[in-house]
Write an enzyme that holds these catalytic residues in place. Structure first.
Site, PDB file in Angstrom:
ATOM      1  N   CYS A   7       0.875  -1.175   0.000  1.00  0.00           N
ATOM      2  CA  CYS A   7       0.000   0.000   0.000  1.00  0.00           C
ATOM      3  C   CYS A   7       0.913   1.225   0.000  1.00  0.00           C
ATOM      4  O   CYS A   7       2.096   1.107  -0.303  1.00  0.00           O
ATOM      5  CB  CYS A   7      -0.988  -0.024   1.174  1.00  0.00           C
ATOM      6  SG  CYS A   7      -0.259   0.074   2.822  1.00  0.00           S
ATOM      7  N   ARG A  13      -3.276  -0.966   5.310  1.00  0.00           N
ATOM      8  CA  ARG A  13      -3.792  -2.080   4.510  1.00  0.00           C
ATOM      9  C   ARG A  13      -2.809  -3.227   4.351  1.00  0.00           C
ATOM     10  O   ARG A  13      -3.162  -4.390   4.567  1.00  0.00           O
ATOM     11  CB  ARG A  13      -4.219  -1.577   3.127  1.00  0.00           C
ATOM     12  CG  ARG A  13      -5.364  -0.598   3.168  1.00  0.00           C
ATOM     13  CD  ARG A  13      -5.585   0.081   1.843  1.00  0.00           C
ATOM     14  NE  ARG A  13      -4.489   1.030   1.581  1.00  0.00           N
ATOM     15  CZ  ARG A  13      -4.361   1.734   0.474  1.00  0.00           C
ATOM     16  NH1 ARG A  13      -5.235   1.587  -0.508  1.00  0.00           N
ATOM     17  NH2 ARG A  13      -3.362   2.583   0.322  1.00  0.00           N
ATOM     18  N   ASP A 124      -7.822   3.471   1.043  1.00  0.00           N
ATOM     19  CA  ASP A 124      -6.946   3.672   2.200  1.00  0.00           C
ATOM     20  C   ASP A 124      -7.762   4.061   3.437  1.00  0.00           C
ATOM     21  O   ASP A 124      -8.368   5.130   3.484  1.00  0.00           O
ATOM     22  CB  ASP A 124      -5.933   4.773   1.878  1.00  0.00           C
ATOM     23  CG  ASP A 124      -4.806   4.851   2.875  1.00  0.00           C
ATOM     24  OD1 ASP A 124      -4.934   4.300   3.993  1.00  0.00           O
ATOM     25  OD2 ASP A 124      -3.777   5.473   2.541  1.00  0.00           O
TER      26      ASP A 124
END
Length: 156
Positions: A7, A13, A124
């Protein structure tokens, strides 16, 4: 086989995916065959632990965030990994642009293994604050990756 989840900053994540997938792989008896790691396309959070909200969601599901320390994706990762699984379109663009010549094809979207949802992404949660949604999305896509990897390993 080596899989790296990616990420932006490697604090939300991708470490969540790493912890979840590590447990799934262990439960499947494949811990000696599949290595799991995570990284960020940016070094913005390098050296930081997983976000406290990621840690909380993992803890609620009996998963540890121990050892999940943010780092940036490196050239070595592209040579070492079989799969680099990214969470969103920007991660895809960034990771592919970071790839050494000939290795960008190792980069795949997180939903690429889910039939009919290949164009889906995970937003996100650092921005949305929806960490439970991230967990739910990963719970949907990670089993498909495990099945894909099990099939590949059984063919080798």
């Amino acid at each position: 086989m080596k899989v790296i989840f990616v990420c932006l900053g490697n604090i939300c994540r991708s470490p969540m995916a790493e912890a979840m997938f590590r447990q799934m792989v262990a439960d499947a008896g494949l811990a000696d065959q599949i290595q799991i790691d995570s990284a960020g396309t940016s070094d913005i959070a390098a050296g930081s632990p997983a976000d406290h909200r990621t840690q909380a969601v993992l803890a609620e599901h009996g998963l540890s965030a121990d050892g999940l320390i943010a780092r940036q994706l490196t050239d070595h990762d592209f040579f070492d990994a079989d799969y680099i699984l990214v969470m969103d379109q920007m991660n895809m663009l960034d990771a592919r642009s970071m790839a050494p010549a000939g290795l960008a094809d190792k980069v795949h979207g997180i939903y690429a293994a889910v039939a009919g949802k290949e164009d889906h992404w995970i937003v996100d949660p650092w921005i949305t604050h929806r960490f439970y949604d991230t967990y739910a999305s990963l719970s949907e896509t990670l089993p498909a990756w495990l099945t894909r990897f099990q099939n590949e390993l059984s063919q080798n």
